[in-house]
Design a protein around this motif. Structure first.
Motif, short mmCIF file in Angstrom:
data_model
loop_
_atom_site.label_atom_id
_atom_site.label_comp_id
_atom_site.label_asym_id
_atom_site.label_seq_id
_atom_site.Cartn_x
_atom_site.Cartn_y
_atom_site.Cartn_z
N MET A 1 8.01 -8.70 -9.67
CA MET A 1 7.15 -7.61 -9.67
C MET A 1 6.18 -7.85 -8.47
O MET A 1 5.62 -7.14 -7.77
CB MET A 1 6.44 -7.53 -10.99
CG MET A 1 5.40 -6.43 -11.11
SD MET A 1 4.65 -6.32 -12.73
CE MET A 1 3.38 -4.98 -12.48
N ALA A 2 5.65 -8.99 -8.16
CA ALA A 2 4.74 -9.46 -7.27
C ALA A 2 5.19 -9.51 -6.00
O ALA A 2 4.42 -9.06 -5.07
CB ALA A 2 4.29 -11.00 -7.65
N ALA A 3 6.63 -9.63 -6.04
CA ALA A 3 7.21 -9.69 -4.49
C ALA A 3 7.32 -7.95 -4.19
O ALA A 3 6.84 -7.67 -2.97
CB ALA A 3 8.56 -10.35 -4.69
N VAL A 4 7.48 -7.04 -5.10
CA VAL A 4 7.62 -5.70 -4.72
C VAL A 4 6.20 -5.39 -4.44
O VAL A 4 6.24 -4.50 -3.32
CB VAL A 4 8.09 -4.80 -6.01
CG1 VAL A 4 8.02 -3.33 -5.75
CG2 VAL A 4 9.40 -5.24 -6.41
N VAL A 5 5.07 -5.50 -4.91
CA VAL A 5 3.56 -5.22 -4.82
C VAL A 5 3.51 -5.73 -3.43
O VAL A 5 2.69 -5.05 -2.46
CB VAL A 5 2.82 -5.77 -5.57
CG1 VAL A 5 1.37 -5.41 -5.42
CG2 VAL A 5 2.98 -5.00 -7.04
N ASP A 6 3.64 -7.04 -3.12
CA ASP A 6 3.43 -7.65 -1.63
C ASP A 6 4.02 -7.16 -0.62
O ASP A 6 3.33 -6.96 0.70
CB ASP A 6 3.76 -9.27 -1.68
CG ASP A 6 2.76 -10.01 -2.75
OD1 ASP A 6 1.73 -9.38 -3.23
OD2 ASP A 6 3.16 -11.02 -3.06
N GLU A 7 5.33 -6.66 -0.60
CA GLU A 7 6.10 -6.21 0.43
C GLU A 7 6.09 -4.72 0.45
O GLU A 7 6.39 -4.23 1.42
CB GLU A 7 7.70 -6.67 0.21
CG GLU A 7 7.84 -8.20 0.20
CD GLU A 7 7.55 -8.58 1.46
OE1 GLU A 7 7.70 -7.98 2.72
OE2 GLU A 7 6.99 -10.10 1.48
N GLY A 8 5.76 -3.78 -0.77
CA GLY A 8 5.72 -2.57 -0.78
C GLY A 8 6.99 -1.69 -0.94
O GLY A 8 6.77 -0.24 -1.09
N SER A 9 7.85 -2.33 -1.24
CA SER A 9 9.36 -1.80 -1.49
C SER A 9 10.14 -2.59 -2.17
O SER A 9 10.10 -3.99 -2.21
CB SER A 9 10.03 -1.12 -0.43
OG SER A 9 10.44 -2.16 0.41
N PHE A 10 11.11 -2.09 -3.05
CA PHE A 10 12.24 -2.99 -3.68
C PHE A 10 13.35 -3.59 -2.73
O PHE A 10 13.44 -4.73 -2.72
CB PHE A 10 12.91 -2.13 -4.67
CG PHE A 10 12.28 -1.85 -6.19
CD1 PHE A 10 12.80 -1.96 -7.16
CD2 PHE A 10 10.85 -1.16 -5.96
CE1 PHE A 10 12.21 -1.69 -8.28
CE2 PHE A 10 10.21 -0.79 -6.93
CZ PHE A 10 10.91 -1.06 -8.33
N GLY A 11 13.41 -3.10 -1.56
CA GLY A 11 14.10 -3.42 -0.70
C GLY A 11 13.76 -4.69 0.08
O GLY A 11 14.42 -5.50 0.15
N ARG A 12 12.47 -4.63 0.38
CA ARG A 12 12.02 -5.82 1.31
C ARG A 12 11.86 -6.94 0.14
O ARG A 12 11.75 -7.97 0.58
CB ARG A 12 10.68 -5.15 1.94
CG ARG A 12 10.80 -4.59 3.23
CD ARG A 12 9.69 -4.30 3.73
NE ARG A 12 8.66 -3.62 3.32
CZ ARG A 12 8.39 -2.02 3.18
NH1 ARG A 12 9.38 -1.35 4.02
NH2 ARG A 12 7.37 -1.66 2.55
N ALA A 13 11.60 -6.66 -1.10
CA ALA A 13 11.09 -7.59 -2.17
C ALA A 13 12.65 -8.29 -2.17
O ALA A 13 12.69 -9.60 -2.30
CB ALA A 13 10.66 -7.07 -3.23
N GLY A 44 9.40 7.60 -4.03
CA GLY A 44 10.58 7.80 -3.35
C GLY A 44 10.56 8.02 -1.78
O GLY A 44 9.15 8.05 -1.45
N GLY A 45 11.61 8.07 -1.08
CA GLY A 45 11.31 8.08 0.49
C GLY A 45 10.85 6.89 0.97
O GLY A 45 10.71 5.81 0.37
N PRO A 46 10.10 7.02 2.21
CA PRO A 46 9.52 6.04 2.81
C PRO A 46 8.16 5.39 2.15
O PRO A 46 7.62 4.36 2.83
CB PRO A 46 9.34 6.51 4.22
CG PRO A 46 9.28 8.01 4.09
CD PRO A 46 9.94 8.26 2.63
N LYS A 47 7.71 6.14 1.22
CA LYS A 47 6.31 5.89 0.67
C LYS A 47 6.59 4.44 -0.19
O LYS A 47 7.33 4.26 -0.89
CB LYS A 47 5.65 6.99 0.02
CG LYS A 47 5.37 8.23 0.76
CD LYS A 47 5.00 9.30 -0.15
CE LYS A 47 4.62 10.69 0.63
NZ LYS A 47 4.00 11.60 -0.29
N PRO A 48 5.41 3.79 0.07
CA PRO A 48 5.59 2.46 -0.71
C PRO A 48 5.27 2.70 -2.26
O PRO A 48 4.70 3.67 -2.65
CB PRO A 48 4.25 1.48 -0.26
CG PRO A 48 3.16 2.82 0.21
CD PRO A 48 4.17 3.77 0.99
N VAL A 49 5.87 2.11 -3.16
CA VAL A 49 5.71 2.24 -4.51
C VAL A 49 4.21 1.46 -4.93
O VAL A 49 3.81 0.77 -4.42
CB VAL A 49 6.79 1.05 -5.39
CG1 VAL A 49 8.07 1.62 -5.00
CG2 VAL A 49 6.68 -0.40 -4.99
#
Length: 288
Positions: A1-13, A44-49
């Motif tokens: 969860m912290a990685a998703v927030v830090d990276e802004g997306s599931f893919g980059r996390a 969804g799309g390019p917008k960060p979670v």
């Protein structure tokens, strides 16, 4: 969860963590099920979670848990490496002869170790707050004992007070003497002299080995001390003193290394025991 927030997306996390994106999604889904609600708003799309209000609460506490887990992992690694704290109870002659070598070798191997010493010789020593205890007799209770060495008693006197060579214990009858306080092993030594017909005339008592030798040099009288105490105080290197064997000799005192029964030793404590055993074996070779 912290990685998703830090990276802004599931893919980059997922890329940062070395997981697949589906694995990260599954873990987040499991987390949301556990806390009972969504922790991310997924535009969804390019917008960060984005975090939901519930997600903000979970992440704040989650970062605390991550920090605590990191601290725990570091502490475990330090423990395995011996980089921890060790509490040792000691006695005077061990402090001056054995411990300096033990401490030096421990610090060479474990530079970050925290070594704490206490030098006391109570009649009923306690090991609850100690990892290791040096003592000059067996300790009652649930204690494990490692007998390090038998420490013979010798007579130290001014040069010329006695002929060279052994001294009969009967020559000490009524003679002014200096001695340790009547604690620990000292009463047993004096009782052994009495059984030999010697009436010890103690004119000065002190727990300090250096002070006893100073009184011997000053002519207050000889002292009966164990080899380890005399060796640590450098008695043989002092031209003003002579060390004599006693005939018959009192039984030696027994030096033990003790610890609480059933205690698991840290690597630091285990290494301290190994070094101590090596030193004790070397000291035995030097004894008369």
């Amino acid at each position: 969860m912290a990685a998703v927030v830090d990276e802004g997306s599931f893919g980059r996390a997922a890329s940062r963590l070395g997981y697949t994106q589906s694995t990260v999604s599954q873990q987040i889904a499991a987390l949301e099920k556990a806390v009972g609600g969504a922790v991310f708003a997924r535009p969804g799309g390019p917008k960060p979670v984005r975090l939901t209000p519930l997600g903000s609460v979970v992440l704040a506490k989650g970062r605390e848990l991550l920090a605590a887990a990191t601290d725990l992992a570091d502490a475990v690694e330090r423990f395995k490496a011996g980089d921890g704290r060790i509490d040792i109870g000691t006695l005077q002659s061990v402090t001056s002869v054995i411990l300096p070598v033990v401490l030096r070798r421990l610090r060479e191997q474990y530079s970050g170790c925290d070594i704490r010493l206490s030098e006391e010789e109570p009649e009923q020593p306690q090991t609850d707050d100690l990892d290791l205890l040096f003592y000059d007799r067996r300790v009652d209770g649930d204690i494990e004992h490692l007998r390090l060495l038998d420490d013979p008693y010798l007579l130290v006197a001014r040069r010329g007070d006695f002929p060279e060579g052994p001294v009969r214990v009967t020559q000490l009858d009524g003679l002014p003497m200096v001695a340790w306080p009547a604690t620990c092993d000292q009463p047993r030594v004096e009782e052994a002299l009495i059984r030999r017909g010697v009436r010890p005339h103690i004119v000065f008592r002190t727990a300090s080995n250096e002070a006893l030798l100073a009184m011997v040099r000053a002519g207050m009288g000889p002292a009966v001390l164990p080899w380890l105490a005399l060796y640590g105080a450098g008695a043989w290197a002092d031209d003003r003193l002579r060390v004599h064997h006693l005939q018959p000799a009192p039984s030696p005192r027994e030096i033990y290394l003790c610890w609480q029964e059933g205690r698991s030793h840290s690597p630091l404590a285990a290494r301290a025991i190994e070094i101590t055993v090596e030193l004790a074996a070397d000291l035995k070779k030097r004894m008369p």
